[in-house]
Scaffold this motif. Sequence first.
Motif, short mmCIF file in Angstrom:
data_model
loop_
_atom_site.label_atom_id
_atom_site.label_comp_id
_atom_site.label_asym_id
_atom_site.label_seq_id
_atom_site.Cartn_x
_atom_site.Cartn_y
_atom_site.Cartn_z
N UNK A 10 0.81 -1.21 0.00
CA UNK A 10 0.00 0.00 0.00
C UNK A 10 0.85 1.27 0.00
N UNK A 11 1.97 1.27 0.72
CA UNK A 11 2.77 2.49 0.86
C UNK A 11 3.17 3.07 -0.48
N UNK A 12 3.41 2.22 -1.47
CA UNK A 12 3.86 2.71 -2.77
C UNK A 12 2.76 3.45 -3.53
N UNK A 13 1.53 3.35 -3.06
CA UNK A 13 0.40 4.00 -3.74
C UNK A 13 -0.06 5.27 -3.03
N UNK A 14 0.55 5.59 -1.89
CA UNK A 14 0.08 6.73 -1.09
C UNK A 14 1.15 7.80 -0.95
N UNK A 15 0.98 8.95 -1.61
CA UNK A 15 1.91 10.07 -1.40
C UNK A 15 1.86 10.53 0.05
N UNK A 16 3.03 10.68 0.64
CA UNK A 16 3.08 10.99 2.08
C UNK A 16 2.63 12.41 2.40
N UNK A 17 2.66 13.32 1.42
CA UNK A 17 2.37 14.73 1.71
C UNK A 17 0.88 15.04 1.76
N UNK A 18 0.04 14.10 1.39
CA UNK A 18 -1.40 14.36 1.30
C UNK A 18 -2.14 13.94 2.56
N UNK A 19 -3.22 14.66 2.85
CA UNK A 19 -4.10 14.25 3.96
C UNK A 19 -4.85 12.98 3.56
N UNK A 20 -5.14 12.13 4.55
CA UNK A 20 -5.80 10.86 4.29
C UNK A 20 -7.06 10.73 5.12
N UNK A 21 -8.05 10.08 4.53
CA UNK A 21 -9.27 9.74 5.24
C UNK A 21 -9.68 8.32 4.86
N UNK A 22 -10.40 7.68 5.75
CA UNK A 22 -11.08 6.42 5.42
C UNK A 22 -12.55 6.74 5.17
N UNK A 23 -13.11 6.14 4.14
CA UNK A 23 -14.56 6.19 3.93
C UNK A 23 -15.07 4.79 4.22
N UNK A 24 -15.75 4.64 5.35
CA UNK A 24 -16.13 3.33 5.85
C UNK A 24 -17.61 3.06 5.66
N UNK A 25 -17.91 1.85 5.24
CA UNK A 25 -19.29 1.38 5.21
C UNK A 25 -19.78 1.26 6.65
N UNK A 26 -21.04 1.56 6.87
CA UNK A 26 -21.59 1.51 8.23
C UNK A 26 -22.15 0.12 8.49
N UNK A 27 -21.32 -0.73 9.07
CA UNK A 27 -21.71 -2.09 9.42
C UNK A 27 -22.07 -2.14 10.90
N UNK A 28 -22.70 -3.22 11.36
CA UNK A 28 -23.14 -3.27 12.77
C UNK A 28 -22.02 -3.03 13.78
N UNK A 29 -20.79 -3.48 13.47
CA UNK A 29 -19.70 -3.37 14.44
C UNK A 29 -18.72 -2.24 14.13
N UNK A 30 -19.02 -1.40 13.13
CA UNK A 30 -18.05 -0.40 12.70
C UNK A 30 -17.74 0.62 13.79
N UNK A 31 -18.77 1.22 14.38
CA UNK A 31 -18.54 2.24 15.41
C UNK A 31 -17.84 1.64 16.62
#
Length: 323
Positions: A10-31
């Motif tokens: 994964x590291x090779x696909x992510x520029x280090x200078x950019x802000x990152x977020x996860x967009x997560x599906x809302x599953x029963x155990x996610x929160x």
Amino acid sequence: MPVLHQAQALDSLLPSALSRWLVLDRLPDTLKRLYDLEEMPVYVPLYARTRFAGSLAQSPLLVSVSDPLAPLWQAFVEGYGETPLRGVIVTSHAPQAEVVAHLRARLEIRFYGQRKGLLRFYDPWIAAHLFSSAAASRHWLGPLERVVWHGGTFEQRAEAGSQWYAFAAAEPDAPAPSLAMLPDDKPLALAPEQEAAMERYAMRWPLWRQQVERHGLDENVQAHAQRFVSACREAERLALPPSQWADYLAWRFAAPDAVWPEGILDMPVASRLAHLQWQAELAQTSAATQEANGTRHSTDALAKNEDDEVLALLAGTHARERG
């Protein structure tokens, strides 16, 4: 035009200078999982302030992950973006408010002309089929620099196994298309190639789940994806209607080494699956008959041996008596 990258790491696909977020599906155990990993996770429900706000309990979540060493980030990466942290990664130079506005605008899409529907672009399977299309435009990214997910389409998994993919802007510093560039604030429309990709996914996903339940297939095992894709391609070559695909896959997985009879492609389409099933039943009947015959011959031979032993014993006894 955006480009599609892939890599095992994964590291090779992510520029280090950019802000990152996860967009997560809302599953029963996610929160619960979020709060297990972070004392105060920072997240935004994407359905909030939209016409889907009445379904807030099912809303996907945009989660800030500023520290790549944080337990949340590590858990997502090590779990390959699957349950209970199922989702994708987005990166951007833009502030969070702009990222949120863009993602909310992408929740709804147009397809088949003017039909509208919710798009679960944050599901890794859907992201793979949606963004792997060459027709995916820069409008999908907007202020985002890239969308990253793990897995791939069925064909990608069969060809290279499960990997990390990134749908990225070809020129990261180029001005992002404005939301106002879409006429009359209409939701973005799927291109015909994307519609076709989503149709293929919608048809194949329940078939895949059947094979997972019946044969224990694993989406991260390349050989399993190869078996599935091969069977689907055979069904396409036979020109079977969608209603017969489940039965064809059941036939193929039950008889992985079976060969099509000569001339099957010359038969009427409506007769092809029935002929294969009849051939399989005939082979099973023949095998059962051979097994029964083999058992009977073994029993007869055993009985003969026992009779010979009795005769030999009697003959020996009679000889002793005469002596």
